[in-house]
Design a protein around this motif. Structure first.
Motif, PDB file in Angstrom:
ATOM      1  N   ILE A 109      33.500   0.025  34.877  1.00 27.79           N
ATOM      2  CA  ILE A 109      32.645  -0.228  33.721  1.00 27.79           C
ATOM      3  C   ILE A 109      32.520   1.046  32.895  1.00 27.79           C
ATOM      4  O   ILE A 109      32.682   1.025  31.672  1.00 27.79           O
ATOM      5  CB  ILE A 109      31.259  -0.745  34.166  1.00 27.79           C
ATOM      6  N   GLN A 110      32.272   2.170  33.537  1.00 25.33           N
ATOM      7  CA  GLN A 110      32.101   3.443  32.835  1.00 25.33           C
ATOM      8  C   GLN A 110      33.391   3.933  32.194  1.00 25.33           C
ATOM      9  O   GLN A 110      33.351   4.689  31.208  1.00 25.33           O
ATOM     10  CB  GLN A 110      31.572   4.504  33.800  1.00 25.33           C
ATOM     11  N   ASN A 111      34.538   3.531  32.718  1.00 27.18           N
ATOM     12  CA  ASN A 111      35.823   4.043  32.224  1.00 27.18           C
ATOM     13  C   ASN A 111      36.620   3.034  31.396  1.00 27.18           C
ATOM     14  O   ASN A 111      37.803   3.239  31.148  1.00 27.18           O
ATOM     15  CB  ASN A 111      36.669   4.532  33.408  1.00 27.18           C
ATOM     16  N   ARG A 112      35.966   1.971  30.943  1.00 30.11           N
ATOM     17  CA  ARG A 112      36.678   0.957  30.136  1.00 30.11           C
ATOM     18  C   ARG A 112      37.347   1.577  28.913  1.00 30.11           C
ATOM     19  O   ARG A 112      38.503   1.283  28.625  1.00 30.11           O
ATOM     20  CB  ARG A 112      35.719  -0.152  29.680  1.00 30.11           C
ATOM     21  N   THR A 113      36.634   2.442  28.214  1.00 30.44           N
ATOM     22  CA  THR A 113      37.190   3.055  27.002  1.00 30.44           C
ATOM     23  C   THR A 113      38.398   3.929  27.333  1.00 30.44           C
ATOM     24  O   THR A 113      39.429   3.844  26.660  1.00 30.44           O
ATOM     25  CB  THR A 113      36.108   3.889  26.277  1.00 30.44           C
ATOM     26  N   GLN A 114      38.301   4.743  28.382  1.00 29.46           N
ATOM     27  CA  GLN A 114      39.418   5.611  28.765  1.00 29.46           C
ATOM     28  C   GLN A 114      40.634   4.778  29.190  1.00 29.46           C
ATOM     29  O   GLN A 114      41.773   5.150  28.891  1.00 29.46           O
ATOM     30  CB  GLN A 114      39.002   6.552  29.903  1.00 29.46           C
ATOM     31  N   LEU A 115      40.398   3.678  29.870  1.00 24.30           N
ATOM     32  CA  LEU A 115      41.510   2.810  30.264  1.00 24.30           C
ATOM     33  C   LEU A 115      42.187   2.222  29.022  1.00 24.30           C
ATOM     34  O   LEU A 115      43.418   2.205  28.935  1.00 24.30           O
ATOM     35  CB  LEU A 115      41.023   1.701  31.202  1.00 24.30           C
ATOM     36  N   LYS A 116      41.407   1.774  28.063  1.00 27.03           N
ATOM     37  CA  LYS A 116      41.968   1.230  26.812  1.00 27.03           C
ATOM     38  C   LYS A 116      42.761   2.315  26.078  1.00 27.03           C
ATOM     39  O   LYS A 116      43.827   2.036  25.526  1.00 27.03           O
ATOM     40  CB  LYS A 116      40.867   0.673  25.909  1.00 27.03           C
ATOM     41  N   GLU A 117      42.232   3.547  26.079  1.00 27.61           N
ATOM     42  CA  GLU A 117      42.932   4.653  25.423  1.00 27.61           C
ATOM     43  C   GLU A 117      44.278   4.946  26.080  1.00 27.61           C
ATOM     44  O   GLU A 117      45.180   5.482  25.439  1.00 27.61           O
ATOM     45  CB  GLU A 117      42.060   5.919  25.424  1.00 27.61           C
ATOM     46  N   ARG A 175      37.244   2.940  55.268  1.00 24.87           N
ATOM     47  CA  ARG A 175      36.126   2.084  54.861  1.00 24.87           C
ATOM     48  C   ARG A 175      35.241   2.779  53.822  1.00 24.87           C
ATOM     49  O   ARG A 175      34.816   3.916  53.996  1.00 24.87           O
ATOM     50  CB  ARG A 175      35.303   1.711  56.085  1.00 24.87           C
ATOM     51  N   GLY A 176      34.974   2.066  52.721  1.00 23.04           N
ATOM     52  CA  GLY A 176      34.093   2.572  51.677  1.00 23.04           C
ATOM     53  C   GLY A 176      34.717   3.594  50.742  1.00 23.04           C
ATOM     54  O   GLY A 176      34.069   4.063  49.819  1.00 23.04           O
ATOM     55  N   SER A 177      35.982   3.942  50.954  1.00 23.71           N
ATOM     56  CA  SER A 177      36.644   4.944  50.129  1.00 23.71           C
ATOM     57  C   SER A 177      37.116   4.341  48.809  1.00 23.71           C
ATOM     58  O   SER A 177      37.463   3.160  48.738  1.00 23.71           O
ATOM     59  CB  SER A 177      37.846   5.518  50.880  1.00 23.71           C
ATOM     60  N   LEU A 178      37.145   5.171  47.773  1.00 26.29           N
ATOM     61  CA  LEU A 178      37.682   4.772  46.468  1.00 26.29           C
ATOM     62  C   LEU A 178      38.760   5.741  46.006  1.00 26.29           C
ATOM     63  O   LEU A 178      39.069   5.831  44.830  1.00 26.29           O
ATOM     64  CB  LEU A 178      36.555   4.710  45.433  1.00 26.29           C
ATOM     65  N   LYS A 179      39.332   6.483  46.953  1.00 27.50           N
ATOM     66  CA  LYS A 179      40.334   7.510  46.619  1.00 27.50           C
ATOM     67  C   LYS A 179      41.606   6.918  46.021  1.00 27.50           C
ATOM     68  O   LYS A 179      42.304   7.576  45.255  1.00 27.50           O
ATOM     69  CB  LYS A 179      40.687   8.316  47.859  1.00 27.50           C
ATOM     70  N   LYS A 180      41.936   5.680  46.373  1.00 29.16           N
ATOM     71  CA  LYS A 180      43.172   5.062  45.914  1.00 29.16           C
ATOM     72  C   LYS A 180      42.943   3.913  44.939  1.00 29.16           C
ATOM     73  O   LYS A 180      43.819   3.594  44.147  1.00 29.16           O
ATOM     74  CB  LYS A 180      43.958   4.539  47.122  1.00 29.16           C
ATOM     75  N   SER A 181      41.785   3.274  45.028  1.00 27.23           N
ATOM     76  CA  SER A 181      41.539   2.075  44.230  1.00 27.23           C
ATOM     77  C   SER A 181      40.458   2.247  43.177  1.00 27.23           C
ATOM     78  O   SER A 181      40.220   1.342  42.383  1.00 27.23           O
ATOM     79  CB  SER A 181      41.143   0.910  45.148  1.00 27.23           C
ATOM     80  N   GLY A 182      39.811   3.394  43.144  1.00 25.07           N
ATOM     81  CA  GLY A 182      38.751   3.629  42.157  1.00 25.07           C
ATOM     82  C   GLY A 182      39.318   3.902  40.784  1.00 25.07           C
ATOM     83  O   GLY A 182      40.506   4.188  40.605  1.00 25.07           O
ATOM     84  N   ALA A 183      38.454   3.830  39.790  1.00 26.39           N
ATOM     85  CA  ALA A 183      38.868   4.040  38.410  1.00 26.39           C
ATOM     86  C   ALA A 183      39.503   5.411  38.199  1.00 26.39           C
ATOM     87  O   ALA A 183      40.485   5.537  37.457  1.00 26.39           O
ATOM     88  CB  ALA A 183      37.680   3.847  37.471  1.00 26.39           C
ATOM     89  N   ASP A 184      38.980   6.432  38.844  1.00 31.43           N
ATOM     90  CA  ASP A 184      39.556   7.774  38.673  1.00 31.43           C
ATOM     91  C   ASP A 184      40.998   7.839  39.169  1.00 31.43           C
ATOM     92  O   ASP A 184      41.864   8.441  38.518  1.00 31.43           O
ATOM     93  CB  ASP A 184      38.706   8.822  39.399  1.00 31.43           C
ATOM     94  N   ALA A 185      41.272   7.224  40.310  1.00 27.37           N
ATOM     95  CA  ALA A 185      42.638   7.221  40.849  1.00 27.37           C
ATOM     96  C   ALA A 185      43.580   6.458  39.936  1.00 27.37           C
ATOM     97  O   ALA A 185      44.710   6.892  39.670  1.00 27.37           O
ATOM     98  CB  ALA A 185      42.649   6.606  42.247  1.00 27.37           C
ATOM     99  N   VAL A 186      43.113   5.334  39.423  1.00 22.93           N
ATOM    100  CA  VAL A 186      43.960   4.533  38.535  1.00 22.93           C
ATOM    101  C   VAL A 186      44.188   5.274  37.213  1.00 22.93           C
ATOM    102  O   VAL A 186      45.333   5.321  36.722  1.00 22.93           O
ATOM    103  CB  VAL A 186      43.337   3.146  38.303  1.00 22.93           C
ATOM    104  N   LEU A 187      43.151   5.881  36.660  1.00 19.89           N
ATOM    105  CA  LEU A 187      43.331   6.654  35.426  1.00 19.89           C
ATOM    106  C   LEU A 187      44.343   7.778  35.623  1.00 19.89           C
ATOM    107  O   LEU A 187      45.178   8.021  34.745  1.00 19.89           O
ATOM    108  CB  LEU A 187      41.990   7.234  34.960  1.00 19.89           C
ATOM    109  N   ALA A 188      44.284   8.442  36.757  1.00 18.92           N
ATOM    110  CA  ALA A 188      45.229   9.526  37.043  1.00 18.92           C
ATOM    111  C   ALA A 188      46.669   9.014  37.138  1.00 18.92           C
ATOM    112  O   ALA A 188      47.607   9.772  36.888  1.00 18.92           O
ATOM    113  CB  ALA A 188      44.835  10.233  38.342  1.00 18.92           C
TER     114      ALA A 188
END
Length: 169
Positions: free
Chosen positions: A70-78, A154-167
């Motif tokens: 939600i917080q990174n919608r704009t960066q993803l669109k960019e 368990r509970g990690s977002l290192k691979k599936s979180g918005a930051d990882a996807v943006l990178a």
């Protein structure tokens, strides 16, 4: 059951269940009508970020995973992303309510249901013990997978979180 990886084509038969947001059914307690969402067709000529969570309204999913997107919608669109979608094994009514609870009243994030974790099982990324969807992320660019990774911790977002996807974009 084949795990998707970068370079693979996105499968041609992926359909989710979905309730499009409408003002008439905008209240969290209102029910819309589920429709089939043919992801293979809808995403064939688009750049898509698909992330999967074990369940709507669950702790890591609601507190960290979804909010990052939600917080990174704009960066993803960019970065050229046309569609951001989240899937879970929950039915389309729960997924719709989860979107409304998070004040998503447009199509900036699609809340799709992966009934019985059918898609996640087909790529080997459903939780064997619970039968739920796993926690993973995919980037699909005009029918080709360019990023695919699943959390093993368990509970990690290192691979599936918005930051990882943006990178990865």
């Amino acid at each position: 059951m084949t795990t998707l990886k970068a370079g693979d084509s996105f499968p041609g038969d992926v359909t989710f269940s979905y309730i499009p947001y409408t003002e008439e059914s905008g209240d969290i307690t209102a029910c819309g009508i589920p429709v089939s969402y043919n992801a293979s067709k809808e995403w064939a000529d688009k750049k898509v970020v698909l992330f999967s969570v074990p369940g709507a309204f669950t702790p890591t999913c609601s507190v960290s995973h979804l909010p990052g997107y939600i917080q990174n919608r704009t960066q993803l669109k960019e970065k050229g992303v046309d569609i951001v979608a989240v899937i879970a094994f929950n039915d389309p009514f729960v997924m719709s309510a989860w979107g409304k609870a998070n004040k998503i009243t447009d199509d900036s994030i699609l809340f799709l249901s992966d009934p019985d974790a059918k898609f996640s099982k087909s790529i080997g990324w459903a939780d064997a013990a619970s039968g739920r969807t796993g926690r993973y992320a995919l980037v699909i660019d005009h029918g080709k997978v360019t990023y695919a990774d699943i959390e093993t911790e368990r509970g990690s977002l290192k691979k599936s979180g918005a930051d990882a996807v943006l990178a990865s974009l």
